[in-house]
Design a protein around this motif. Structure first.
Motif, PDB file in Angstrom:
ATOM      1  N   ALA A 194       0.831  -1.208   0.000  1.00  0.00           N
ATOM      2  CA  ALA A 194       0.000   0.000   0.000  1.00  0.00           C
ATOM      3  C   ALA A 194       0.864   1.256   0.000  1.00  0.00           C
ATOM      4  O   ALA A 194       0.665   2.166  -0.822  1.00  0.00           O
ATOM      5  N   SER A 195       1.836   1.333   0.899  1.00  0.00           N
ATOM      6  CA  SER A 195       2.686   2.523   0.977  1.00  0.00           C
ATOM      7  C   SER A 195       3.581   2.651  -0.257  1.00  0.00           C
ATOM      8  O   SER A 195       3.874   3.758  -0.709  1.00  0.00           O
ATOM      9  N   TYR A 197       2.844   1.712  -3.408  1.00  0.00           N
ATOM     10  CA  TYR A 197       2.065   2.201  -4.538  1.00  0.00           C
ATOM     11  C   TYR A 197       1.591   3.635  -4.297  1.00  0.00           C
ATOM     12  O   TYR A 197       1.478   4.418  -5.247  1.00  0.00           O
ATOM     13  N   GLN A 198       1.344   3.984  -3.036  1.00  0.00           N
ATOM     14  CA  GLN A 198       1.020   5.376  -2.735  1.00  0.00           C
ATOM     15  C   GLN A 198       2.206   6.276  -3.057  1.00  0.00           C
ATOM     16  O   GLN A 198       2.044   7.364  -3.620  1.00  0.00           O
ATOM     17  N   HIS A 201       2.531   6.631  -6.794  1.00  0.00           N
ATOM     18  CA  HIS A 201       1.457   7.482  -7.299  1.00  0.00           C
ATOM     19  C   HIS A 201       1.768   8.961  -7.045  1.00  0.00           C
ATOM     20  O   HIS A 201       1.536   9.813  -7.916  1.00  0.00           O
ATOM     21  N   ARG A 202       2.335   9.270  -5.872  1.00  0.00           N
ATOM     22  CA  ARG A 202       2.572  10.664  -5.490  1.00  0.00           C
ATOM     23  C   ARG A 202       3.900  11.213  -6.014  1.00  0.00           C
ATOM     24  O   ARG A 202       4.080  12.426  -6.112  1.00  0.00           O
ATOM     25  N   GLU A 209       0.194  12.956  -9.418  1.00  0.00           N
ATOM     26  CA  GLU A 209      -0.938  12.033  -9.574  1.00  0.00           C
ATOM     27  C   GLU A 209      -0.668  11.163 -10.798  1.00  0.00           C
ATOM     28  O   GLU A 209      -1.307  11.287 -11.826  1.00  0.00           O
ATOM     29  N   GLN A 231      -9.462  -0.907  -1.757  1.00  0.00           N
ATOM     30  CA  GLN A 231      -9.906   0.132  -0.836  1.00  0.00           C
ATOM     31  C   GLN A 231      -9.639  -0.258   0.620  1.00  0.00           C
ATOM     32  O   GLN A 231      -9.188   0.573   1.416  1.00  0.00           O
ATOM     33  N   ARG A 234      -5.933   0.166   1.418  1.00  0.00           N
ATOM     34  CA  ARG A 234      -5.384   1.510   1.186  1.00  0.00           C
ATOM     35  C   ARG A 234      -4.427   1.557   0.001  1.00  0.00           C
ATOM     36  O   ARG A 234      -3.487   2.335  -0.040  1.00  0.00           O
ATOM     37  N   ILE A 235      -4.649   0.699  -0.970  1.00  0.00           N
ATOM     38  CA  ILE A 235      -3.855   0.710  -2.192  1.00  0.00           C
ATOM     39  C   ILE A 235      -4.502   1.684  -3.170  1.00  0.00           C
ATOM     40  O   ILE A 235      -5.722   1.656  -3.345  1.00  0.00           O
ATOM     41  N   PRO A 236      -3.729   2.583  -3.790  1.00  0.00           N
ATOM     42  CA  PRO A 236      -4.335   3.548  -4.720  1.00  0.00           C
ATOM     43  C   PRO A 236      -5.208   2.856  -5.757  1.00  0.00           C
ATOM     44  O   PRO A 236      -4.776   1.909  -6.421  1.00  0.00           O
ATOM     45  N   GLY A 358       8.168   8.564   1.242  1.00  0.00           N
ATOM     46  CA  GLY A 358       7.568   7.330   0.739  1.00  0.00           C
ATOM     47  C   GLY A 358       8.405   6.120   1.075  1.00  0.00           C
ATOM     48  O   GLY A 358       7.868   5.070   1.459  1.00  0.00           O
TER      49      GLY A 358
END
Length: 372
Positions: A194-195, A197-198, A201-202, A209, A231, A234-236, A358
């Motif tokens: 999750a972290s 891929y976040q 993404h960021r 984005e 969801q 917490r995966i984008p 990240g």
């Protein structure tokens, strides 16, 4: 032991029926024409929306609203639902619109040229979908479409099975159990996913984005389950659009080969997001390293990195991947074979793909899992 095995089998059957019935259950027994759109995606020039139009039988009043009998009835309704061919579909995104008709199985795949630019201060846009079937009142529904901002600097394409979540492809029975029986939050994600891929993404700035597109070897029937899994973990949530059409029908009893499916979609995405460098993420269990290496050779300088999550401990498989690494040694693309998310995050940080924050988040999340 026999009694316990029978109980587990019965539980498996009941959970499988309940899961397969869930997309049908939410219409509360109503029959008629239904529209199921899938989350869309696009660039600044064009957008794509997919979905299916089908006719579904009505649930009889004698069938209870809950329980095994209801699940059996809903599964039967799902099996015998009939896709509506040659049905008019209109898709409207902002001031842009395009029309098409469904194929012989009721599916539509609409390309909407974005002649009127969409707002660039948001990435998720609403698409209105109108369906007009002969002799029926028009049906309207909506779906989200992701269009990355103009300053997006990286495209991420990721496998799902054994890359984001445990599925045990090498162990088919366990995979089926995890795929069709366990609830979404029980289908465990890999530590730090999750972290990671976040962070991807960021981006390095923490405010990018970037588009993340996911692909699975599974059928479209698990689309909603995958969305719930993402969801809850917490995966984008990107467009989970590239599930393989298994073709479970009398006309098409067998699915397409997974590697052909993956290669085709990557070709399509590289063309859509022309100019964006791309990161490919997969696992060592199937053909991802070979498919991704072929992509690098076909698109020199477009693939920034390949991250392969190591699953299993087969020395021959590891050596075959090492051979691919040597093949790419003269290119600008690194192929990283990683046993955990930390190694991927460290390489991504060293190359400016993610921020130090990240990287720290990935390390923290992996450490928390190990402590627990």
């Amino acid at each position: 032991m026999i009694v316990r095995s029978l109980r587990m089998l019965w539980h498996f059957i009941k959970r499988l029926l309940h899961l397969l019935a869930s997309p049908v259950r939410r219409n509360r027994g109503r029959g008629g024409i239904m529209v199921h759109p899938y989350r869309g995606y696009g660039s600044q020039q064009e957008a794509f929306v997919m979905g299916r139009v089908f006719r579904q039988t009505m649930l009889g009043r004698a069938i209870p609203r809950h329980g095994l009998l209801r699940d059996i009835a809903d599964v039967a309704r799902r099996i015998f639902r009939c896709g509506l061919a040659d049905t008019w579909v209109g898709v409207y995104i902002g001031e842009n619109q395009h029309q098409t008709v469904t194929d012989r199985d009721g599916y539509f795949d609409v390309r909407v040229p974005l002649e009127h630019p969409l707002p660039i201060d948001v990435s998720w846009h609403r698409a209105d979908i109108w369906v007009r079937a002969e002799g029926q009142t028009p049906i309207r529904t909506q779906v989200e479409v992701f269009v990355p901002p103009p300053e997006a600097d990286l495209l991420i394409i990721s496998d799902i099975d054994d890359t984001v979540m445990f599925t045990g492809v090498a162990e088919k029975l366990k995979m089926l159990y995890r795929l069709f029986v366990k609830k979404p939050h029980r289908r465990t994600a890999f530590p730090g996913v999750a972290s990671l891929y976040q962070a991807l993404h960021r981006g390095e700035s923490g405010k990018a984005e970037r588009p993340i597109l996911y692909v699975s070897r599974g059928p479209w029937a698990i689309y909603e389950l995958l969305e719930a899994f993402f969801q809850l973990n917490r995966i984008p949530v990107g467009p989970i659009l590239f599930l393989r059409e298994w073709g479970i029908s009398w006309r098409h009893p067998l699915p397409r080969r997974a590697e052909d499916h993956k290669r085709d979609l990557i070709d399509r995405m590289l063309a859509l997001f022309d100019g964006l460098p791309c990161v490919l993420i997969g696992d060592s269990g199937q053909h991802d390293p070979e498919v991704y290496t072929g992509i690098v050779k076909a698109y020199p300088h477009r693939i920034a990195a390949i991250y392969i999550r190591q699953v299993g401990s087969d020395p021959q498989r590891e050596e075959s991947i090492r051979k691919l690494q040597r093949e790419l040694a003269h290119t600008s693309c690194d192929l990283i074979l990683a046993a955990d998310s930390i190694k991927i995050a460290e390489h991504a940080f060293e190359n400016g793909y993610i921020s130090v924050r990240g990287l720290q988040a990935v390390k923290r999340d992996v450490a928390e899992i190990h402590i627990a």
